[in-house]
Design a protein around this motif. Structure first.
Motif, PDB file in Angstrom:
ATOM      1  N   ASP A  30       0.817  -1.216   0.000  1.00 51.29           N
ATOM      2  CA  ASP A  30       0.000   0.000   0.000  1.00 51.29           C
ATOM      3  C   ASP A  30       0.848   1.263   0.000  1.00 51.29           C
ATOM      4  O   ASP A  30       0.456   2.285  -0.582  1.00 51.29           O
ATOM      5  N   ALA A  31       2.007   1.227   0.629  1.00 51.36           N
ATOM      6  CA  ALA A  31       2.873   2.403   0.684  1.00 51.36           C
ATOM      7  C   ALA A  31       3.366   2.817  -0.703  1.00 51.36           C
ATOM      8  O   ALA A  31       3.804   3.948  -0.897  1.00 51.36           O
ATOM      9  N   MET A  32       3.288   1.918  -1.672  1.00 51.05           N
ATOM     10  CA  MET A  32       3.764   2.208  -3.023  1.00 51.05           C
ATOM     11  C   MET A  32       2.683   2.816  -3.901  1.00 51.05           C
ATOM     12  O   MET A  32       2.969   3.268  -5.005  1.00 51.05           O
ATOM     13  N   VAL A 136      11.247  -4.265  -6.249  1.00 48.16           N
ATOM     14  CA  VAL A 136      11.757  -4.341  -4.891  1.00 48.16           C
ATOM     15  C   VAL A 136      11.168  -3.177  -4.088  1.00 48.16           C
ATOM     16  O   VAL A 136      11.384  -2.006  -4.416  1.00 48.16           O
ATOM     17  N   ILE A 137      10.414  -3.527  -3.068  1.00 47.34           N
ATOM     18  CA  ILE A 137       9.749  -2.549  -2.209  1.00 47.34           C
ATOM     19  C   ILE A 137      10.714  -2.172  -1.079  1.00 47.34           C
ATOM     20  O   ILE A 137      11.273  -3.055  -0.438  1.00 47.34           O
ATOM     21  N   PRO A 138      10.908  -0.879  -0.822  1.00 45.97           N
ATOM     22  CA  PRO A 138      11.885  -0.463   0.185  1.00 45.97           C
ATOM     23  C   PRO A 138      11.394  -0.657   1.625  1.00 45.97           C
ATOM     24  O   PRO A 138      11.101   0.300   2.339  1.00 45.97           O
ATOM     25  N   LYS A 163      14.862   0.231 -13.128  1.00 45.78           N
ATOM     26  CA  LYS A 163      14.190   1.530 -13.038  1.00 45.78           C
ATOM     27  C   LYS A 163      13.956   1.860 -11.577  1.00 45.78           C
ATOM     28  O   LYS A 163      13.579   0.991 -10.793  1.00 45.78           O
ATOM     29  N   THR A 164      14.163   3.105 -11.232  1.00 49.49           N
ATOM     30  CA  THR A 164      13.858   3.557  -9.882  1.00 49.49           C
ATOM     31  C   THR A 164      12.701   4.547  -9.957  1.00 49.49           C
ATOM     32  O   THR A 164      12.504   5.223 -10.966  1.00 49.49           O
ATOM     33  N   PHE A 165      11.945   4.606  -8.872  1.00 53.48           N
ATOM     34  CA  PHE A 165      10.767   5.466  -8.813  1.00 53.48           C
ATOM     35  C   PHE A 165      10.837   6.323  -7.557  1.00 53.48           C
ATOM     36  O   PHE A 165      11.531   5.979  -6.597  1.00 53.48           O
ATOM     37  N   GLY A 168      10.703   5.007  -4.011  1.00 58.12           N
ATOM     38  CA  GLY A 168      11.790   4.166  -3.531  1.00 58.12           C
ATOM     39  C   GLY A 168      11.760   2.775  -4.126  1.00 58.12           C
ATOM     40  O   GLY A 168      12.702   2.001  -3.960  1.00 58.12           O
ATOM     41  N   LEU A 169      10.687   2.428  -4.828  1.00 55.24           N
ATOM     42  CA  LEU A 169      10.591   1.146  -5.495  1.00 55.24           C
ATOM     43  C   LEU A 169      11.645   1.081  -6.600  1.00 55.24           C
ATOM     44  O   LEU A 169      11.869   2.044  -7.324  1.00 55.24           O
TER      45      LEU A 169
END
Length: 180
Positions: A30-32, A136-138, A163-165, A168-169
């Motif tokens: 959910d944090a993403m 990858v979820i931080p 790819k970075t977002f 932080g993903l």
């Protein structure tokens, strides 16, 4: 004539390798959630026309929504129980390797493995994946359902993209180079 269909894993995992917290809790995802950001999911779904999903994952999804979200794709729910086909959803109780070989020989778009862990690790043991897309979820969860189980055969991967977002993903896209 051989098909160019690929079996692709598209999945999210915590930094320490868990795809769910204990009790199949996916709340860490959910944090993403960010308005207007789907992390390439829409484009990925447009590239596939077949989904393989385990029964536990399918049942979890069905507890969350009134109808299965993939209405345009052929869906194979891998289960031990025989069940009749429901629209585009087939309940498959045969050998997973045979299903993948059959699907790869047919014409069509790519094949999406939507989990869960048992199905993913069976496919990894059989070395059937062509690509892995892992978001990858931080977060470090410390416990839960692991993406990769022990005892898998070594497989060499080639990084196709990273790819970075802003959330932080980090999304890692690998091609499978060698199958031992």
């Amino acid at each position: 004539m051989p098909s160019n269909r690929k079996l692709i894993l598209y999945i999210a995992a915590s930094l320490d390798g868990y795809i769910a917290k204990p009790n199949d809790d996916l709340s860490f995802l959910d944090a993403m959630q960010q308005e207007g950001e789907d992390y390439g999911y829409h484009d990925f779904i447009a590239s596939i026309d077949t989904i393989i999903v385990g029964r536990k994952t399918y049942d979890w999804v069905m507890k969350q929504v009134p109808e299965y979200p993939y209405q345009e794709q052929d869906v194979y729910v891998v289960t031990r129980a025989q069940k009749p086909k429901q629209g585009n959803i087939q309940f498959y109780s045969g050998e997973l390797k045979e299903l993948v070989f059959k699907l790869k020989t047919q014409a069509g778009k790519h094949i999406f493995c939507d989990g869960g862990s048992e199905i993913v690790n069976t496919l990894l043991r059989e070395q059937l994946f062509d690509e892995l897309i892992i978001s990858v979820i931080p977060v470090i969860l410390g416990d839960g359902i692991r993406l990769f189980q022990t005892g898998l055969p070594e497989q060499t991967l080639a990084l196709l993209s990273a790819k970075t977002f802003d959330t932080g993903l980090t999304q890692l896209h690998y091609g499978v180079k060698t199958k031992a």
